[in-house]
Design an enzyme around this catalytic site. Structure first.
Site, PDB file in Angstrom:
ATOM      1  N   HIS A   7     -21.949  -9.935  -4.211  1.00  0.00           N
ATOM      2  CA  HIS A   7     -20.961  -9.943  -5.291  1.00  0.00           C
ATOM      3  C   HIS A   7     -20.131 -11.215  -5.142  1.00  0.00           C
ATOM      4  CE1 HIS A   7     -17.943  -8.827  -8.166  1.00  0.00           C
ATOM      5  NE2 HIS A   7     -17.002  -8.985  -7.261  1.00  0.00           N
ATOM      6  N   ILE A  42      -6.675  -1.924 -10.221  1.00  0.00           N
ATOM      7  CA  ILE A  42      -7.855  -1.135 -10.598  1.00  0.00           C
ATOM      8  C   ILE A  42      -7.553   0.348 -10.457  1.00  0.00           C
ATOM      9  CG2 ILE A  42     -10.296  -0.650 -10.065  1.00  0.00           C
ATOM     10  CD1 ILE A  42     -10.571  -3.568  -9.211  1.00  0.00           C
ATOM     11  N   ASN A  56     -13.088  -6.952  -2.066  1.00  0.00           N
ATOM     12  CA  ASN A  56     -13.829  -8.150  -1.659  1.00  0.00           C
ATOM     13  C   ASN A  56     -13.454  -8.628  -0.261  1.00  0.00           C
ATOM     14  OD1 ASN A  56     -15.578  -8.757  -3.811  1.00  0.00           O
ATOM     15  ND2 ASN A  56     -13.789  -9.189  -5.075  1.00  0.00           N
ATOM     16  N   ARG A  72     -11.918 -18.548   2.887  1.00  0.00           N
ATOM     17  CA  ARG A  72     -12.776 -17.380   2.833  1.00  0.00           C
ATOM     18  C   ARG A  72     -12.863 -16.677   4.189  1.00  0.00           C
ATOM     19  NH1 ARG A  72     -16.346 -15.718  -1.064  1.00  0.00           N
ATOM     20  NH2 ARG A  72     -17.868 -14.282  -0.229  1.00  0.00           N
ATOM     21  N   ASP A 123      -2.421   4.136   0.064  1.00  0.00           N
ATOM     22  CA  ASP A 123      -2.023   2.725  -0.028  1.00  0.00           C
ATOM     23  C   ASP A 123      -1.106   2.420   1.153  1.00  0.00           C
ATOM     24  OD1 ASP A 123      -1.219   0.025  -1.108  1.00  0.00           O
ATOM     25  OD2 ASP A 123      -2.381   0.740  -2.812  1.00  0.00           O
ATOM     26  N   GLN A 125     -10.569   1.981   8.791  1.00  0.00           N
ATOM     27  CA  GLN A 125     -10.821   3.017   7.782  1.00  0.00           C
ATOM     28  C   GLN A 125     -12.195   3.651   7.980  1.00  0.00           C
ATOM     29  OE1 GLN A 125      -9.517   1.488   3.948  1.00  0.00           O
ATOM     30  NE2 GLN A 125      -7.397   1.474   4.662  1.00  0.00           N
ATOM     31  N   SER A 180     -10.298  -8.850 -13.347  1.00  0.00           N
ATOM     32  CA  SER A 180     -10.879  -7.756 -14.144  1.00  0.00           C
ATOM     33  C   SER A 180     -10.360  -6.418 -13.667  1.00  0.00           C
ATOM     34  CB  SER A 180     -12.395  -7.745 -13.982  1.00  0.00           C
ATOM     35  OG  SER A 180     -12.910  -9.024 -14.193  1.00  0.00           O
ATOM     36  N   ASP A 239     -21.114  -6.528 -12.270  1.00  0.00           N
ATOM     37  CA  ASP A 239     -21.978  -7.681 -12.553  1.00  0.00           C
ATOM     38  C   ASP A 239     -23.162  -7.253 -13.422  1.00  0.00           C
ATOM     39  OD1 ASP A 239     -20.585  -9.539 -10.552  1.00  0.00           O
ATOM     40  OD2 ASP A 239     -21.112  -7.812  -9.335  1.00  0.00           O
TER      41      ASP A 239
HETATM   42  P1  NAX Z   1      -4.779  -5.148  -6.093  1.00  0.00           P
HETATM   43  O1  NAX Z   1      -4.330  -6.221  -5.149  1.00  0.00           O
HETATM   44  O2  NAX Z   1      -4.034  -4.903  -7.353  1.00  0.00           O
HETATM   45  O3  NAX Z   1      -4.826  -3.757  -5.288  1.00  0.00           O
HETATM   46  C1  NAX Z   1      -5.203  -3.654  -3.960  1.00  0.00           C
HETATM   47  C2  NAX Z   1      -4.393  -2.552  -3.326  1.00  0.00           C
HETATM   48  O4  NAX Z   1      -4.843  -2.359  -1.981  1.00  0.00           O
HETATM   49  C3  NAX Z   1      -2.889  -2.852  -3.236  1.00  0.00           C
HETATM   50  O5  NAX Z   1      -2.147  -1.792  -3.831  1.00  0.00           O
HETATM   51  C4  NAX Z   1      -2.627  -2.951  -1.733  1.00  0.00           C
HETATM   52  O6  NAX Z   1      -1.334  -2.506  -1.376  1.00  0.00           O
HETATM   53  C5  NAX Z   1      -3.722  -2.050  -1.202  1.00  0.00           C
HETATM   54  N1  NAX Z   1      -4.034  -2.241   0.216  1.00  0.00           N
HETATM   55  C6  NAX Z   1      -4.015  -3.376   0.949  1.00  0.00           C
HETATM   56  N2  NAX Z   1      -4.337  -3.114   2.219  1.00  0.00           N
HETATM   57  C7  NAX Z   1      -4.563  -1.788   2.302  1.00  0.00           C
HETATM   58  C8  NAX Z   1      -4.911  -0.917   3.357  1.00  0.00           C
HETATM   59  N3  NAX Z   1      -5.094  -1.376   4.603  1.00  0.00           N
HETATM   60  N4  NAX Z   1      -5.074   0.389   3.075  1.00  0.00           N
HETATM   61  C9  NAX Z   1      -4.886   0.865   1.827  1.00  0.00           C
HETATM   62  N5  NAX Z   1      -4.528   0.087   0.793  1.00  0.00           N
HETATM   63  C10 NAX Z   1      -4.376  -1.214   1.030  1.00  0.00           C
HETATM   64  O7  NAX Z   1      -6.311  -5.441  -6.371  1.00  0.00           O
HETATM   65  P2  NAX Z   1      -7.254  -4.880  -7.554  1.00  0.00           P
HETATM   66  O8  NAX Z   1      -7.214  -5.824  -8.683  1.00  0.00           O
HETATM   67  O9  NAX Z   1      -6.935  -3.460  -7.796  1.00  0.00           O
HETATM   68  O10 NAX Z   1      -8.686  -5.036  -6.878  1.00  0.00           O
HETATM   69  C11 NAX Z   1      -9.047  -4.259  -5.767  1.00  0.00           C
HETATM   70  C12 NAX Z   1     -10.169  -4.952  -4.996  1.00  0.00           C
HETATM   71  O11 NAX Z   1     -11.351  -4.982  -5.769  1.00  0.00           O
HETATM   72  C13 NAX Z   1      -9.868  -6.410  -4.641  1.00  0.00           C
HETATM   73  O12 NAX Z   1     -10.271  -6.656  -3.306  1.00  0.00           O
HETATM   74  C14 NAX Z   1     -10.754  -7.190  -5.594  1.00  0.00           C
HETATM   75  O13 NAX Z   1     -11.100  -8.456  -5.081  1.00  0.00           O
HETATM   76  C15 NAX Z   1     -11.943  -6.272  -5.690  1.00  0.00           C
HETATM   77  N6  NAX Z   1     -12.828  -6.418  -6.845  1.00  0.00           N
HETATM   78  C16 NAX Z   1     -14.156  -6.235  -6.651  1.00  0.00           C
HETATM   79  C17 NAX Z   1     -15.064  -6.159  -7.688  1.00  0.00           C
HETATM   80  C18 NAX Z   1     -16.507  -5.884  -7.456  1.00  0.00           C
HETATM   81  O14 NAX Z   1     -17.254  -5.938  -8.422  1.00  0.00           O
HETATM   82  N7  NAX Z   1     -16.977  -5.593  -6.255  1.00  0.00           N
HETATM   83  C19 NAX Z   1     -14.623  -6.397  -9.086  1.00  0.00           C
HETATM   84  C20 NAX Z   1     -13.176  -6.148  -9.286  1.00  0.00           C
HETATM   85  C21 NAX Z   1     -12.265  -6.593  -8.171  1.00  0.00           C
HETATM   86  O15 NAX Z   1     -11.947  -7.947  -8.337  1.00  0.00           O
END
Ligand code: NAX
Length: 332
Positions: free
Chosen positions: A187, A16, A131, A98, A42, A112, A242, A159
């Site tokens: 969500h 994202i 999430n 979960r 990151d 954080q 997404s 959503d």
């Molecule tokens: P990615 O797994 O591609 O990116 C997550 C990033 O977070 C990675 O680069 C990882 O290295 C980094 N990370 C992990 N631990 C960390 C920490 N302690 N400090 C800083 N960075 C850290 O996931 P992505 O597809 O980009 O989605 C990001 C999040 O959004 C996921 O948790 C996903 O489930 C959630 N979503 C939530 C949505 C919503 O509507 N609320 C929709 C979209 C998405 O699925």
């Protein structure tokens, strides 16, 4: 000219983050006259990729972009930020329970939260996306008591936008003519997309969605499950979750929060319940909100029928359960 705003994006090296960064840099989130400085955080493992992203942002030569900080140091990342978009976290993989996902994220969000509390601007507005978004936002709120509750939200706009899209497709109208849909709750697949107050702009004025879609059965079943399961459907089709729609929803959420919703219009945001609509106070729950002067307020006085009540309570119950699982991990 306006002072630049500092925007923190955690988990910026993820999927994202890659879609969101050019949107922020082009002013989609905060407007075409608002200079920005982007702070990207990151993990060590992603440090090199994060640097690559910084290089690309420089190469974009974006006129509004006044600086880029790419770091794995949470204190440096949080310093003086006005806006924090929390994408970073441990996502659920196949086979993880979960409750394990909750516990991994609790420790991230506790840490954080305190960095934000100590180093961000006092009025920093926080949007949690990672999430379980509502529960991560709850942990952030509990772990950072000096950040005002009203400044902590979670993303429900994806959503919300999905629901608008489904109604527009069904009625073959412009999506911008559909308004006042509501997503209630979590969500997750228990969320309740509610069209009872939604309207469509037509040549004969505003008409209710319930009037225009005579097929109540579709509205009460297929529409709801399509929106609830849309994330899964995207994963099945794309083999990835997404991304562009999520990034776009993040911009919509922050844009409307800071710059306001049009009169008579509301959007869905995960915010701290004040007991409105008999949702337990303190839960981070998605409500219909309108925004003005940088503040959201829950739209009051909407009539809730029995069908809606049951669905609103079911999704609240799931959040209560997530909350108790998260509390078991707090402080560990
Ligand atoms: P990615 O797994 O591609 O990116 C997550 C990033 O977070 C990675 O680069 C990882 O290295 C980094 N990370 C992990 N631990 C960390 C920490 N302690 N400090 C800083 N960075 C850290 O996931 P992505 O597809 O980009 O989605 C990001 C999040 O959004 C996921 O948790 C996903 O489930 C959630 N979503 C939530 C949505 C919503 O509507 N609320 C929709 C979209 C998405 O699925």
């Amino acid at each position: 000219e306006k002072e630049p705003l500092k925007v923190l994006v955690t988990g910026a090296a993820g999927q994202i983050g890659y879609a969101l960064m050019p949107m922020i840099a082009r002013g989609v989130m905060l407007g075409p006259d608002q200079p920005i400085i982007i702070h990207m955080l990151d993990t060590e493992k992603a440090a090199e990729a994060l640097n690559g992203l910084k290089m690309e942002l420089i190469d974009g030569a974006f006129p509004l972009l006044r600086g880029v900080v790419a770091t794995t140091d949470v204190v440096e990342a949080c310093r003086d930020v006005n806006i924090a978009v929390m994408l970073g976290g441990k996502p659920r993989r196949e086979g993880t329970e979960r409750k394990d996902v909750i516990s991994m994220n609790v420790s991230i969000y506790e840490a954080q939260a305190s960095a934000l509390e100590q180093h961000a601007a006092a009025d920093c507005k926080v949007l949690v996306v990672a999430n379980p978004a509502n529960t991560n936002a709850l942990i952030l709120k509990e772990s950072a008591p000096s950040i005002p509750e009203k400044n902590i939200t979670c993303l429900m706009r994806l959503d919300h936008n999905r629901a608008l899209g489904q109604i527009a497709e069904k009625l073959k109208v412009r999506v911008s003519d559909v308004k006042n849909i509501i997503i209630w709750g979590n969500h997750s697949s228990t969320q309740y997309p509610d069209v009872n107050h939604a309207t469509v702009a037509t040549s004969s004025g505003q008409r209710s969605v319930r009037d225009l879609i005579a097929d109540n059965e579709w509205l009460n079943t297929e529409f709801i499950t399509t929106v609830q399961q849309r994330g899964e459907a995207i994963i099945k089709a794309r083999k990835r979750s997404s991304v562009l729609s999520a990034a776009s929803a993040v911009c919509d959420h922050m844009h409307d929060w800071l710059l306001g919703t049009p009169k008579g219009t509301w959007v869905s945001m995960g915010v701290c319940s004040d007991g409105s609509y008999r949702i337990p106070p303190g839960l981070i729950y998605s409500f219909p909100v309108s925004c003005q002067n940088g503040e959201w307020s829950i739209v009051q006085g909407l009539k809730i029928d029995e069908f809606s009540r049951a669905k609103m309570d079911a999704t609240a119950n799931e959040l209560i359960e997530e909350k108790s699982q998260a509390y078991l991990c707090l402080g560990q």
